[in-house]
Structure formats: C-alpha cells, structure tokens
Scaffold this motif. Sequence first.
Motif, short mmCIF file in Angstrom:
data_model
loop_
_atom_site.label_atom_id
_atom_site.label_comp_id
_atom_site.label_asym_id
_atom_site.label_seq_id
_atom_site.Cartn_x
_atom_site.Cartn_y
_atom_site.Cartn_z
N ILE A 41 5.41 -107.48 56.08
CA ILE A 41 5.18 -108.92 56.20
C ILE A 41 5.65 -109.62 54.92
N ASN A 42 5.44 -108.97 53.80
CA ASN A 42 5.89 -109.52 52.51
C ASN A 42 6.87 -108.57 51.85
N PRO A 43 8.15 -108.68 52.18
CA PRO A 43 9.12 -107.74 51.60
C PRO A 43 9.17 -107.86 50.08
N SER A 44 9.29 -106.69 49.44
CA SER A 44 9.31 -106.66 47.97
C SER A 44 10.66 -107.18 47.47
N PRO A 45 10.72 -107.54 46.17
CA PRO A 45 12.02 -107.92 45.59
C PRO A 45 13.07 -106.83 45.80
N LEU A 48 14.39 -107.10 49.32
CA LEU A 48 15.23 -108.30 49.46
C LEU A 48 16.58 -108.09 48.80
N LEU A 49 16.56 -107.31 47.70
CA LEU A 49 17.82 -107.03 46.99
C LEU A 49 18.70 -106.10 47.82
N HIS A 50 18.09 -105.08 48.40
CA HIS A 50 18.87 -104.05 49.08
C HIS A 50 19.18 -104.37 50.53
N ASN A 51 18.42 -105.28 51.15
CA ASN A 51 18.73 -105.71 52.50
C ASN A 51 18.65 -107.23 52.58
N PRO A 52 19.57 -107.91 51.90
CA PRO A 52 19.50 -109.38 51.85
C PRO A 52 19.76 -110.03 53.21
N VAL A 53 20.48 -109.34 54.10
CA VAL A 53 20.82 -109.96 55.39
C VAL A 53 19.62 -109.97 56.33
N ARG A 65 23.48 -97.29 45.66
CA ARG A 65 23.94 -98.19 46.72
C ARG A 65 22.96 -98.14 47.88
N SER A 66 22.98 -99.20 48.68
CA SER A 66 22.00 -99.24 49.77
C SER A 66 22.69 -99.25 51.12
N ILE A 67 22.02 -98.59 52.07
CA ILE A 67 22.49 -98.55 53.46
C ILE A 67 21.32 -98.98 54.32
N VAL A 68 21.57 -99.91 55.25
CA VAL A 68 20.49 -100.41 56.11
C VAL A 68 20.90 -100.34 57.57
N GLU A 69 19.91 -100.59 58.45
CA GLU A 69 20.03 -100.43 59.91
C GLU A 69 19.96 -98.95 60.25
N SER A 70 18.90 -98.56 60.97
CA SER A 70 18.57 -97.14 61.09
C SER A 70 19.70 -96.29 61.68
N LYS B 137 29.54 -118.26 57.01
CA LYS B 137 29.49 -118.20 55.53
C LYS B 137 29.11 -116.79 55.07
N LEU B 138 28.25 -116.13 55.83
CA LEU B 138 27.87 -114.75 55.53
C LEU B 138 29.11 -113.85 55.58
N LEU B 139 29.89 -114.04 56.64
CA LEU B 139 31.10 -113.23 56.82
C LEU B 139 32.13 -113.57 55.74
#
Lengths: 203, 223
Positions: A41-45, A48-53, A65-70, B137-139
């Motif tokens: 519910i409250n994402p940590s900094p 937010l840094l590693h999954n900004p989208v 480096r970060s990888i997201v989306e399972s 803009k994201l892209l």
Amino acid sequence: MDQPPSSVKLLGSWADSHTHRVQLALKLKGLEFEYQEEDFINPSPALLLHNPVYKKVPALLHGGRSIVESIVILQYIDETWTDNPIMPADPSERAVIRFWCHFTDDKLAPAVGLVFSSSGEGQKAAVDQVHENLKLLERELKDGAFKGRRFFGGDKIGLLDIVLGCGSYWLAVFEEVMEVKLIDPNPSPSSMHGCETSRSNRR
Amino acid sequence: MAEGENKGLVLLDFWVSPFGQRCRIALAEKGVEYEYREENLRDKSPLLLKSNPVHKKIPVLIDHGRPVCESLNIVQYIDEKWPDRAPLLPADSYARAQARFWADLVDKKMYESGTKLWKLKGEAQEEAKKEFIEILKLLEGELGDKKYFGGDTFGLVDIALVPFTAWFYSYEACANLSAEKEAPKLVPWVKRCRERESVSKSLPDPLKVYEFVCFLKKVYGIE
C-alpha cells in the motif's frame, strides 16, 4: 555464461502471488537471495526507484539493475542461470507456455479477482467465467499441448507450473472466504492434481 | 489434408490490425516467405476458430499446421525459429528483459488508450488524451537518444510500437491530439523505422486507417 549468484535481492510482498512465483523460481534454481518485504500500500523509496512505471512488487535486483513484471523476471532468471531450465528449448513449446502464462494473467486472474469483488448474480457470472477459463486449461492438459504430462513443464516444474501453482494458493483462499467452488474436482481432476503437486513442491 | 494444415507458413490477419502488422514486420525482417490470409472479422473462418479457440482473434501464425497465437508471442517465436538472421531480441538476458518489459507495456497501454481517443467524447475524451500523452512521454523517455528502443538494432519494442504510428493521423483527426507535438523525440524514430522495407510494406496508409475509424464510428453510432 552463468552469473555469480551473489547480489540478488527480491523486493516482494508476503501475500503477493507474483512475488511467490519469483521466490519459487529462485529456489528451483538453487539461488541465494536477499528478500526485502514491501508494504504494497505504501511502496518504499527503493521500490519506487526500481519500479518507477508500475510501483509494484515484485522487483528483482541483480548486479545493481532491476527487473520487474513477474513473467519477465522468471524468463530473466531462466536465461541468466541456465541450469535446471524452466522453459523448454523448442520455439513452438515456448510459444505455448508463454501463451498460457499470459492467459493466466490476462484472463484467469482477473476472473478470480472479480469473484472476490462481486456478489449475487454478478458473482455467479464471475464464477462461471473462472470455470470456463479453467476448462480451457484442462482441455490442454487432457488433449492438447500438455497431454500426458505430470506437469505443464513435462517431468519437472516449469515456468507455467510456477505461474499457475502460485495462483492456486489464492484460489483456495478465495474458495474458503467467499464460499464458492472455483476448482471443481469433478470436471478438472488433472488441474487439481497440477495445483496440489505445485503446492507441495513450494513448501 | 485439412485446410491450412502442413501448408508451410500461414498468417491469419486483418489488414488494419497493428497486432497483425507486428507479425508481418517480423517475418519480413527475417526474409521468411508465408501466405497472408485476410480474415473477415464479422465472419471468422473455421481455420481461425480452430487455431485460436481460446480468444478467436487474429493474428495467428500457423507453422506447418501448428498455430502460434498473440502477436508478441508470434514475434518471439519467429525470432527463435530463425535465429541465424536479423535478431529481434538482444543476446544479453538483462537487455532481453528490458525489451520484454517495454513491449509488454506497449501491449497493455497503447491499444486501449488509443481506442478511447476515437470512441469517447467530451470530458471522457479529454481524460483519455491525458492518459495517452503520458504513455507517449514514457516511451519517448525510454527511447532517449537511441536509434531504436533496443539501441542500434531494430527489435521487439520497435516492432510492438511502430504499427500504432499509422493511427496517429486518426488520433489527431478525432481527438485533436498530435502525437508528433506531444512526443517530438519519437518523430525521427518513426521516420527511421518507416525507412525499413519491412515496416513500410507492412503498415497501412494512415488515411485508410482513418477511413476505417470513421466506418467503425458509424457502426458504433459515435459522431
């Protein structure tokens, strides 16, 4: 070339089935990793840094480096640490696995979610939708691409088993909380078997 | 022999579909011959219904009788089946993960958001415009100063996104949204992609796309 297993960190959430997928894949590969629990519910900094989208768990950090989306993460794990592959080698088979992974995330999971968030006639329709979706999977297990297999991945747990198996944990919870039958043991014995086998392998 | 079986490569498609165009671009990049079959989406062929029983949608690539469904899945299949030429995904696993992430984002966002631009009116359309501009803009940010999304090599993300550029004219005509003005850094990338024969031969004329959108608006009763 296999990467050293050090410096792997997973930002995840205890209740999140997508986090479970990544944990299971890392364990199947025999990889050590650091786990950081996130409040979804409250994402940590850090999150937010590693999954900004998407600002969500899970996020896998490796070599800075970060990888997201399972499903992206699972394929990254498989292609970076190549022992005990969780994807088949053949392009046709890989396409089938990817198809059903996306089906799980785009159709099955939202249908299950709808069961949880609806009531009355709407819920009944949502339950029917889940049954329809599970029947499609069942058909593939019985007569289609996965015929005769112990797991979707063949003799061993593969990527699709991980994706479905981790989701089945929540199916059972929803069944109990909502008092609905989502996995009907009569028409879907093979998917029941798949879920049970996947669940027992997770422990 | 049943129709479509063991007949080499067959692509079941619909001319204006950006998803189908992705597959055409990928096949052209690999220099692979195939039979293109136009589907009537209001009267889907038995072959399509049999090949994609789950979604009943185009595109479907049928390779010697074995169907592959879903456009990004098809593009990755094409890349893995013909690994000896024009790689569409990078070799490095981290770069591959990035490519899959961004291609998936295009899949999740572009079609739905773009459709809202011509389907909605008034305040709802204004909201849709804001959403679409955010995505552009994201892209644009992800592309940066690179030649293509993956760097120097044309690849999965470019293939995922470029078909939607044929709809930019329609978005401007229907919603007064100029993608070129909102995301100017994408403009040279679009030009670069269109200079590739695989892209220029696969993408429809934007005016024809607009004609199609106008037809759809009539069908849906939208002014």
